[in-house]
Design a protein around this motif. Structure first.
Motif, mmCIF file in Angstrom:
data_model
loop_
_atom_site.group_PDB
_atom_site.id
_atom_site.type_symbol
_atom_site.label_atom_id
_atom_site.label_comp_id
_atom_site.label_asym_id
_atom_site.label_seq_id
_atom_site.Cartn_x
_atom_site.Cartn_y
_atom_site.Cartn_z
ATOM 1 N N CYS A 37 1.735 2.679 5.955
ATOM 2 C CA CYS A 37 1.040 1.396 5.791
ATOM 3 C C CYS A 37 1.945 0.406 5.062
ATOM 4 O O CYS A 37 2.579 0.749 4.066
ATOM 5 C CB CYS A 37 -0.253 1.592 5.000
ATOM 6 N N CYS A 59 0.824 -1.207 0.000
ATOM 7 C CA CYS A 59 0.000 0.000 0.000
ATOM 8 C C CYS A 59 0.863 1.265 0.000
ATOM 9 O O CYS A 59 1.881 1.336 0.696
ATOM 10 C CB CYS A 59 -0.924 -0.020 1.215
ATOM 11 N N ALA A 88 -3.094 0.472 -3.133
ATOM 12 C CA ALA A 88 -3.888 0.677 -1.920
ATOM 13 C C ALA A 88 -4.396 -0.642 -1.365
ATOM 14 O O ALA A 88 -4.801 -1.530 -2.112
ATOM 15 C CB ALA A 88 -5.078 1.588 -2.220
ATOM 16 N N CYS A 89 -4.373 -0.747 -0.031
ATOM 17 C CA CYS A 89 -5.031 -1.860 0.647
ATOM 18 C C CYS A 89 -6.521 -1.503 0.718
ATOM 19 O O CYS A 89 -6.926 -0.393 0.357
ATOM 20 C CB CYS A 89 -4.437 -2.062 2.043
ATOM 21 N N HIS A 115 -7.275 1.763 2.663
ATOM 22 C CA HIS A 115 -6.825 3.050 2.140
ATOM 23 C C HIS A 115 -7.298 3.349 0.716
ATOM 24 O O HIS A 115 -6.970 4.403 0.168
ATOM 25 C CB HIS A 115 -5.293 3.143 2.218
ATOM 26 N N ARG A 116 -8.068 2.455 0.125
ATOM 27 C CA ARG A 116 -8.561 2.694 -1.237
ATOM 28 C C ARG A 116 -9.345 4.010 -1.321
ATOM 29 O O ARG A 116 -9.088 4.840 -2.193
ATOM 30 C CB ARG A 116 -9.431 1.534 -1.697
ATOM 31 N N ALA A 144 -1.233 -4.565 -0.972
ATOM 32 C CA ALA A 144 -2.149 -3.779 -1.801
ATOM 33 C C ALA A 144 -3.075 -4.712 -2.567
ATOM 34 O O ALA A 144 -2.637 -5.723 -3.118
ATOM 35 C CB ALA A 144 -1.363 -2.908 -2.769
#
Length: 80
Positions: free
Chosen positions: A21, A16, A47-48, A51-52, A25
């Motif tokens: 972080c 990510c 992004a994970c 966090h998207r 991802a």
């Protein structure tokens, strides 16, 4: 050989991009800053799941976000 559309940049490892972080991802946020990049260029933030949305919103308010794709579909840099 002709390219039919924008091709995302290759990524190193699926971690990510959010500050601090280190989660795996699951999403690729494809973006382009039209003041700096050609129209077909697609930079990638990873992004994970957590966090998207915040990363998408950050890019979206700047009108940089072009697409969101599963990270598994992104080309990875060959480490060899």
């Amino acid at each position: 050989m002709s390219v039919l559309g924008p091709v995302p940049d290759a990524v190193d490892e699926l971690i990510c991009s959010a500050r601090g972080c280190r989660a795996t991802a699951t999403w690729g946020l494809l973006w382009n800053n039209p003041k700096l990049h050609t129209p077909e260029r697609r930079k990638v933030w990873l992004a994970c799941d957590d966090h998207r949305e915040p990363l998408s919103q950050f890019l979206g308010v700047r009108d940089f976000l072009r697409d969101v794709v599963p990270a598994s579909t992104l080309e990875q840099v060959d480490a060899s």
